[in-house]
Design a protein around this motif. Structure first.
Motif, PDB file in Angstrom:
ATOM      1  N   HIS A 116     -11.143  -0.866  -7.627  1.00  0.00           N
ATOM      2  CA  HIS A 116     -10.598  -1.636  -6.640  1.00  0.00           C
ATOM      3  C   HIS A 116      -9.438  -1.043  -6.053  1.00  0.00           C
ATOM      4  O   HIS A 116      -8.706  -0.270  -6.535  1.00  0.00           O
ATOM      5  N   THR A 117      -9.440  -1.162  -4.580  1.00  0.00           N
ATOM      6  CA  THR A 117      -8.210  -0.803  -3.805  1.00  0.00           C
ATOM      7  C   THR A 117      -7.005  -1.400  -4.278  1.00  0.00           C
ATOM      8  O   THR A 117      -5.670  -1.038  -4.179  1.00  0.00           O
ATOM      9  N   VAL A 118      -7.214  -2.812  -4.315  1.00  0.00           N
ATOM     10  CA  VAL A 118      -5.900  -3.548  -4.782  1.00  0.00           C
ATOM     11  C   VAL A 118      -5.812  -3.620  -6.181  1.00  0.00           C
ATOM     12  O   VAL A 118      -6.701  -4.197  -7.008  1.00  0.00           O
ATOM     13  N   GLN A 119      -4.621  -3.121  -6.727  1.00  0.00           N
ATOM     14  CA  GLN A 119      -4.356  -3.028  -8.061  1.00  0.00           C
ATOM     15  C   GLN A 119      -4.143  -4.424  -8.304  1.00  0.00           C
ATOM     16  O   GLN A 119      -3.207  -4.902  -8.050  1.00  0.00           O
ATOM     17  N   GLN A 120      -4.661  -4.962  -9.385  1.00  0.00           N
ATOM     18  CA  GLN A 120      -4.022  -6.215 -10.250  1.00  0.00           C
ATOM     19  C   GLN A 120      -4.244  -6.033 -11.650  1.00  0.00           C
ATOM     20  O   GLN A 120      -4.997  -5.338 -12.271  1.00  0.00           O
ATOM     21  N   TYR A 121      -3.374  -6.958 -12.374  1.00  0.00           N
ATOM     22  CA  TYR A 121      -3.258  -7.026 -13.827  1.00  0.00           C
ATOM     23  C   TYR A 121      -4.765  -7.471 -14.033  1.00  0.00           C
ATOM     24  O   TYR A 121      -5.466  -8.323 -13.368  1.00  0.00           O
ATOM     25  N   LEU A 128      -5.509 -11.199 -14.096  1.00  0.00           N
ATOM     26  CA  LEU A 128      -5.492 -11.925 -12.795  1.00  0.00           C
ATOM     27  C   LEU A 128      -6.963 -11.333 -12.109  1.00  0.00           C
ATOM     28  O   LEU A 128      -7.576 -12.270 -11.399  1.00  0.00           O
ATOM     29  N   PHE A 169       0.259   3.301 -15.512  1.00  0.00           N
ATOM     30  CA  PHE A 169       1.192   4.190 -15.139  1.00  0.00           C
ATOM     31  C   PHE A 169       2.282   4.496 -15.531  1.00  0.00           C
ATOM     32  O   PHE A 169       3.413   3.998 -15.663  1.00  0.00           O
ATOM     33  N   VAL A 208       5.439   6.687 -16.650  1.00  0.00           N
ATOM     34  CA  VAL A 208       6.322   7.426 -15.890  1.00  0.00           C
ATOM     35  C   VAL A 208       6.555   8.527 -16.866  1.00  0.00           C
ATOM     36  O   VAL A 208       7.450   8.341 -17.774  1.00  0.00           O
ATOM     37  N   HIS A 267       3.460   6.037  -4.959  1.00  0.00           N
ATOM     38  CA  HIS A 267       4.424   5.368  -5.756  1.00  0.00           C
ATOM     39  C   HIS A 267       5.646   5.789  -6.508  1.00  0.00           C
ATOM     40  O   HIS A 267       6.727   5.313  -6.727  1.00  0.00           O
ATOM     41  N   SER A 268       5.371   7.064  -7.200  1.00  0.00           N
ATOM     42  CA  SER A 268       6.246   7.590  -8.008  1.00  0.00           C
ATOM     43  C   SER A 268       7.042   8.726  -7.847  1.00  0.00           C
ATOM     44  O   SER A 268       6.427   9.813  -7.776  1.00  0.00           O
ATOM     45  N   PHE A 294      -4.004  -1.411   4.174  1.00  0.00           N
ATOM     46  CA  PHE A 294      -4.450  -2.736   4.013  1.00  0.00           C
ATOM     47  C   PHE A 294      -4.092  -3.868   5.096  1.00  0.00           C
ATOM     48  O   PHE A 294      -3.142  -3.397   5.699  1.00  0.00           O
ATOM     49  N   VAL A 306     -10.001  -9.090  -0.966  1.00  0.00           N
ATOM     50  CA  VAL A 306      -9.743  -9.391  -2.362  1.00  0.00           C
ATOM     51  C   VAL A 306      -8.777 -10.653  -2.011  1.00  0.00           C
ATOM     52  O   VAL A 306      -7.838 -10.562  -1.622  1.00  0.00           O
ATOM     53  N   ARG A 360       2.633  -3.405  -5.548  1.00  0.00           N
ATOM     54  CA  ARG A 360       1.854  -2.423  -6.525  1.00  0.00           C
ATOM     55  C   ARG A 360       0.653  -2.927  -7.378  1.00  0.00           C
ATOM     56  O   ARG A 360      -0.316  -2.720  -7.430  1.00  0.00           O
ATOM     57  N   MET A 361       1.340  -4.042  -8.188  1.00  0.00           N
ATOM     58  CA  MET A 361       0.226  -4.783  -8.854  1.00  0.00           C
ATOM     59  C   MET A 361      -0.067  -6.300  -8.329  1.00  0.00           C
ATOM     60  O   MET A 361      -0.953  -6.958  -8.828  1.00  0.00           O
ATOM     61  N   TRP A 362       0.234  -6.683  -7.075  1.00  0.00           N
ATOM     62  CA  TRP A 362       0.054  -7.807  -6.635  1.00  0.00           C
ATOM     63  C   TRP A 362       0.548  -8.994  -7.215  1.00  0.00           C
ATOM     64  O   TRP A 362      -0.215  -9.812  -7.563  1.00  0.00           O
ATOM     65  N   GLY A 411       8.352   2.265  -7.085  1.00  0.00           N
ATOM     66  CA  GLY A 411       7.706   3.290  -7.781  1.00  0.00           C
ATOM     67  C   GLY A 411       7.963   3.144  -9.211  1.00  0.00           C
ATOM     68  O   GLY A 411       7.374   3.473 -10.160  1.00  0.00           O
TER      69      GLY A 411
END
Lengths: 701, 518
Positions: free
Chosen positions: A208-213, A216, A315, A317, A355-356, B254, B276, B313-315, B359
């Motif tokens: 998925h392009t959208v990261q979600q837990y 969810l 992720f 770190v 992001h990091s 997006f 989504v 990041r995780m919406w 980040g």
């Protein structure tokens, strides 16, 4: 126990999936370790699927015994049933089913979809032994689930036989056709599920392009799963009833014979179930549909959980030294991994680059003794070689299509020539390829059918989507199209795959690897005839055709053209070749994103200037790819959009990967040009690329 | 805390704001201004009369045709196709002569039941009873959207071109470097509520329409003035209409879209045309979206007294219940660390600060409470033309990309002449503490009121505020200043004027004066 298992698994990943950005370690160990990670994820998904079974069984019981007129009786019956021994026994059985389905998911999943380019290729996939095993197992599982349903629904479905009295008054054991019809429905739905799985690439796992837990994501897709399983069950039951209406007597008599049961003439004469009146029993239809829905629901849930768990990226770190040096990102990227691990690593790269900052700084860091930017070199070279590979593939495809399906006189150097004639930047790239031995064979073939095994199985390889012709393999093409009498590989054992990738293979891989590939491609040449012979009843005729082909191609062509069925099977599906060409493009998209974000970040974060040395090659490889992609989209069918199906568990994202690649590529170049601006004029590149870049700087692309 | 009482009084009648230089807003008489603006290539005028809105809807054209007899089956099928279940039931209930009595009665009952349910649902979420046009007008960032000649406006994030959506549902693209101004029209392009250009792309323009989202791909090198509708991608999702707000992620990957009718917020992967849905039921819909410039957060306001801030990041989201009304508008500071927002029914601007660095996934939530940073309650100014009351509720906020000027569009009162809609501009300062300082009011020609405003994303000499006025005129008001982070010696002074030939004679002297004093 299950909860313990799940928590254990969760804890395990947090230790295990940790791609740190260091550069050491043995690849063998890393491979095993990473593979274990995938297995653990699959195990966790199955554990959750098993945990979800009791609620779904409860819902099934409540819905199957619905009686609005007696609500209290209804509820009390349901409660007593759920606490009975049969319910627990069927729960254990269903656990077993879910375990096996989960195992099949793990065994059959792929991150690179196999796209059939013609109907016959699809047929080949369906009749593949591996697929046959899967279908058989699904059938059996379907029967088991249906039996559990029958026992749970109870009433007239409860048992297979019941005591009855024959016309002469003697007591006997009779066949209960209601249970038979339910069991067979389970088998049928299971079989349909497995066949549709192949047709719709259900085993394809997309990221998925959208990261979600996870929770969810699961919650978001749950309504879709319910809807899909209900609709799918409806269609399957409809088809099943048609089949049963015509052929239902066959299994019925067979069961009667083997189990020595009698058909109850008295009951059957009232409403035998393979008549229209018998089948128009509303409660029977409802129970069939509910059982089918339940069956598909449990399986889809298992599949959904598997997809969610296996594509999850953690992720961590990592800012200090760790023990898990063999799991470092450059290692995983360049190593010889299953495709899924490579994909996960690239995905992680794209995310970390975006992001990091702390992990980016590790990418830009120098090795402690020696001061070499090993991390950056490994990552950038891997990404660049991925891009170069795609460019080469696109150019080769375009060349073959541009010459109208006939193979150009392919000499081994032709690819290189066409590339180098386009731009000077590629030379640099290909020379880099030569320098870095890079075993990325796994991703190289766009789609072998079940991709996790790196050695393609002999039957499916001819049906891997061919990039250039309407026919699936050179042998087939020769069978039908006589035009290439004089082409260099006529009558030889070389397939265009080898021809096209020849330079690549010889330059990048060791002999052993090349040999493996070669055998992979050589086997199919003989096979199609055999498959045909299996497939059609006219086996003899076709064997003759195969033999005949080699001698009189024109007559064969005419002969085949008259056979509508054969032409229908051999005709190429539109845009399938385009889809097949971009089947593994998700990795390229991440490579592009990762590279562009890293380059963008390097503008302010790269203290030692490690990125600057590779900037010209990054830019030129992107520009060359851009050119190739633009050319590809001018081909017919390449830019036509696929039909979107919303109500299906099918993950059709692979159909649009080429559009995603085009957009990502443009955005990636713009990301670099907007960051660097006028400074890019100082980057050494060919004049053509400078001009092209200027277009981007002026926002005219 | 800043309030309107500290502002310099509004201009006398007949004067229009020209620009800001040396910390002062300069003005000139409106007629002169008109002449000058006509000559500038980017200033546009769309007279209200020249634009014909689409008055007819799909169903109303039916009345123009003669009634003819169809069988009940045909009519039912047509009603099912056009209006779904309610249409079918309506049709059956209305044709009681042809159907059995029990059928028409039962369908009437079901229809009444459905209406009861929907009215109950509507009483929970009152906005659901609005028609889609009214809904867009209610939740749009544009003041009096339905009456406005220019319904949406968007600068390209990297170049000097912009897109204007007009009352007649067409979109025009203007580029000072090119002679052609392409006009975009599409069958589905109705009631445009918002337009936005895709970042890191030269050509893609997202349009929020009544029933769908359109993404136009307008080739910047093309000479065509009417790109075909084949250049537009149609993105739609059942139940996701009307779309009132859209926002591209700053990385261009997006597109998020919001509809007050839909509790889902859609995150679109435009190239793949897949979405989504991110569902949160509370609030009953999503009305306004704003993506922070660093890409880490998205503000999503709902029709209820509640808004959410998503991290991207995780919406996941944070819930922010407001006390009084819904969140009307919001804007982000350029570094994405601060969110200013306004609440319907209140006359203050709130600020939220997000300290977690992007980040690093941190469990520390954002701030616990919003702070009031400006009070815009009604204030009376004495001008030569009479008393003018400025202040009240806020329609929209805009923060310039450098984070130095904040423009606030005040609603005013359409009934009272002395309470016009007005743009108040603040200077913003982040160190040592965040505060807003008064700058002045931006006014147009007499009799016009501002409807829509936006800052130019990369203006070299300060900030450039583009304002669309009620008479259909689009003007640009430059604010010349040096950023606080830039050269020290320029602090408080103006950068050199970009176009000396356009500099009006009356403030050449002032520039000299500043130079003398500094």
């Amino acid at each position: 126990m299950l909860i313990f298992c799940a928590t254990l698994t969760v804890r395990y990943w947090h230790q295990a999936v940790r791609w740190t950005v260091f550069h050491r370690g043995s690849s063998q160990r890393s491979f095993k370790c990473m593979w274990r990670v995938i297995c653990w994820r699959a195990a966790a998904s199955v554990a959750w699927a098993v945990l979800l079974l009791p609620p779904s069984i409860a819902v099934f019981v409540i819905i199957s015994r619905v009686s609005l007129l007696h609500p209290i009786q209804w509820i009390s019956e349901c409660v007593s049933l759920l606490t009975s021994a049969t319910a627990i026994f069927s729960f254990i059985l269903l656990c077993g089913v879910v375990l096996i389905v989960g195992f099949l998911n793990l065994e059959y999943y792929t991150v690179i979809p196999s796209i059939a380019c013609s109907k016959i290729a699809l047929l080949g996939q369906l009749l593949h032994p591996r697929q046959f095993v899967s279908s058989l197992v699904h059938c059996i599982l379907g029967v088991i689930v249906a039996w559990c349903c029958a026992v749970t629904i109870g009433g007239r479905y409860q048992t297979l036989g019941y005591p009855c009295t024959q016309a002469d008054g003697s007591p006997q054991l009779c066949l209960n056709e209601y249970q038979v019809i339910l069991l067979l429905a389970g088998a049928f739905v299971g079989y349909c599920h497995s066949v549709l799985g192949v047709i719709h690439n259900m085993n394809y796992v997309s990221f998925h392009t959208v990261q979600q837990y996870k929770y969810l994501r699961f919650k978001g897709s749950l309504p879709l799963v319910v809807k899909c399983s209900a609709i799918q069950a409806l269609y399957s039951v409809r088809n099943y009833l048609v089949v049963y209406f015509f052929l239902g007597y066959v299994p019925r008599t067979w069961i009667c014979k083997t189990l020595n049961l009698q058909l109850n003439r008295l009951v059957c004469s009232l409403h035998p179930l393979d008549t229209i009146a018998g089948l128009l029993d509303f409660s029977l239809l409802y129970h069939l549909w509910i059982s089918g829905t339940f069956l598909l629901f449990t399986w889809y849930i298992t599949l959904l959980l598997f997809r969610i768990f296996v594509t999850e990226v953690c992720f961590p770190v990592q800012s200090s030294f760790t023990e898990d040096v063999h799991q470092c990102l450059p290692k995983v990227l360049t190593g010889q991994q299953p495709a899924i691990l490579k994909f996960l690593a690239l995905h992680d790269l794209a995310l970390l680059s975006q992001h990091s900052p702390s992990r980016r700084s590790e990418v830009f860091s120098l090795s402690q003794p020696g001061g070499h930017p090993h991390n950056w070199n490994a990552i950038s070279q891997e990404c660049l070689s991925l891009l170069a590979d795609l460019t080469q593939r696109l150019v080769a495809h375009h060349d073959t299509v541009a010459t109208n399906g006939r193979a150009k006189s392919l000499s081994t150097g032709s690819d290189k020539k066409s590339l180098s004639s386009e731009s000077s930047g590629t030379i640099l790239l290909s020379s880099q390829d030569v320098m870095t031995p890079r075993p990325s064979v796994l991703i190289k073939t766009p789609a072998s059918v079940f991709l996790r095994s790196s050695v393609g199985s002999p039957l499916t390889v001819p049906f891997t989507p061919d990039l250039d012709s309407p026919f699936s393999s050179p042998a087939l093409r020769r069978l039908a199209g006589p035009v290439e009498q004089c082409s260099p590989w006529h009558g030889t054992v070389q397939s265009p795959h080898i021809m096209r990738r020849g330079p690549k293979l010889w330059s990048t891989s060791t002999g052993e690897r090349g040999l493996q590939n070669k055998t992979e491609h050589v086997i199919p040449i003989v096979d199609p005839c055999a498959i045909w012979a299996n497939e059609f009843s006219k086996a003899e005729q076709l064997k003759f055709v195969c033999f005949f082909t080699l001698n009189c191609p024109i007559q064969v062509k005419n002969f085949l053209a008259k056979r509508v069925l054969i032409m229908y099977l051999l005709n190429k599906l539109p845009e399938a070749s385009s889809q097949a060409l971009f089947a593994d493009t998700q990795s390229h998209i991440w490579a592009l994103e990762g590279l562009s974000y890293l380059v963008k970040a390097s503008f302010s974060e790269d203290q030692f200037g490690v990125v600057q040395t590779t900037l010209p090659s990054i830019l030129s490889s992107m520009l060359v790819l851009q050119e190739a992609v633009d050319r590809h989209f001018k081909l017919p069918h390449a830019s036509s959009k696929p039909v979107r199906s919303t109500s299906s568990m099918e993950d059709s994202s692979y159909k649009t990967l080429r559009f995603a690649l085009r957009a990502t590529l443009k955005t990636a170049i713009y990301r670099i040009t907007t960051t660097f601006g006028e400074h890019l004029n100082a980057v050494q590149m060919s004049a053509e690329h400078q001009k092209r870049l200027q277009q981007f700087l002026e926002y005219k692309e | 805390m800043c309030s309107l009482a500290l502002f310099p009084p509004p201009l006398p009648c007949g004067q229009a704001t020209l620009c800001e230089t040396n910390n002062e807003l300069l003005s000139r008489s409106a007629s002169e201004d008109c002449l000058k603006q006509e000559s500038s290539p980017l200033s546009l005028y769309f007279p209200r009369e020249s634009l014909k809105p689409h008055s007819r809807t799909e169903s109303s054209s039916k009345a123009a045709f003669l009634d003819h007899c169809e069988t009940l089956w045909m009519r039912s099928a047509a009603a099912w196709r056009d209006a779904g279940l309610t249409g079918l039931l309506n049709e059956i209930a209305n044709s009681s002569a042809e159907v059995p009595k029990w059928l028409s009665v039962s369908s009437g009952c079901v229809l009444a039941l459905l209406q009861r349910i929907s009215s109950f649902h509507g009483s929970l979420f009152p906005h659901l009873t609005l028609s889609s046009e009214d809904m867009i007008a209610e939740f749009s960032q544009v003041l009096k959207w339905s009456d406005c000649a220019v319904r949406a406006f968007a600068w390209h994030p990297h170049t000097d071109k912009f897109a204007v959506a007009l009352l007649d549902d067409s979109i025009k693209i203007y580029n000072p470097k090119s002679a052609t101004a392409p006009t975009l029209k599409h069958r589905l392009q109705r009631s445009v509520a918002a337009v936005q250009w895709k970042p890191l792309c030269a050509s893609a323009l997202a349009v929020a329409c009544q029933n769908c989202l359109l993404v136009w791909h307008v080739d910047p090198c093309s000479l065509s003035t009417r790109p075909s509708s084949g250049c537009a991608q149609v993105l739609s999702h059942p139940g996701h209409s009307p779309v009132t707000s859209i926002a591209w992620s700053p990385s261009g990957s997006f597109l998020v879209s919001a509809s007050p009718m839909d509790t889902n917020m859609m995150v679109w992967d435009v190239a793949a045309e897949s979405c989504v849905p991110l569902q949160r039921v509370g609030g009953g819909g999503v009305t306004f979206l704003s993506w922070s410039p660093d890409g880490s957060h998205v503000l999503a306001s709902t029709p209820a007294a509640l808004f959410r801030v998503w991290e991207t990041r995780m919406w996941t989201c944070e819930r922010w219940p407001c006390l009084k009304g819904r969140c009307q508008s919001g804007c982000w500071s350029p570094d994405g660390s601060r969110l200013l927002f306004t609440v319907q029914g209140e006359t203050v601007i709130y600020a939220l600060t997000f300290t977690d660095t992007p980040g690093i996934p941190s469990n520390t939530k954002g701030p616990k409470a919003a702070a009031v940073v400006a009070d815009l309650s009604e204030t009376t100014f004495n001008t030569p033309g009479g008393d003018i009351v400025v202040g009240g509720e806020i329609q929209s906020l805009a923060w310039d990309p450098r984070g130095e000027r904040l423009a606030v569009l005040l609603k005013g009162d359409p009934q009272a002449r002395d309470r016009p809609a007005m743009i108040a501009v603040f200077k913003t300062r982040t160190s040592p503490i965040f505060e807003l300082l008064p700058c002045g009011f931006v006014q147009g020609e007499p009799g016009t009121e501002p409807r829509l405003m936006q800052f130019h994303p990369n203006f070299q000499h300060g900030a450039l505020l583009t304002v669309c006025w009620s008479n259909g005129r689009i003007t640009h008001v430059p604010f010349y200043f040096l950023s606080a982070g830039m050269a020290r010696h320029g602090l408080g002074g103006s950068p050199p004027q970009p176009r000396p030939e356009e500099r009006p004679a009356d403030y050449i002297n002032q520039t000299l004066y500043t130079e003398l004093t500094t």
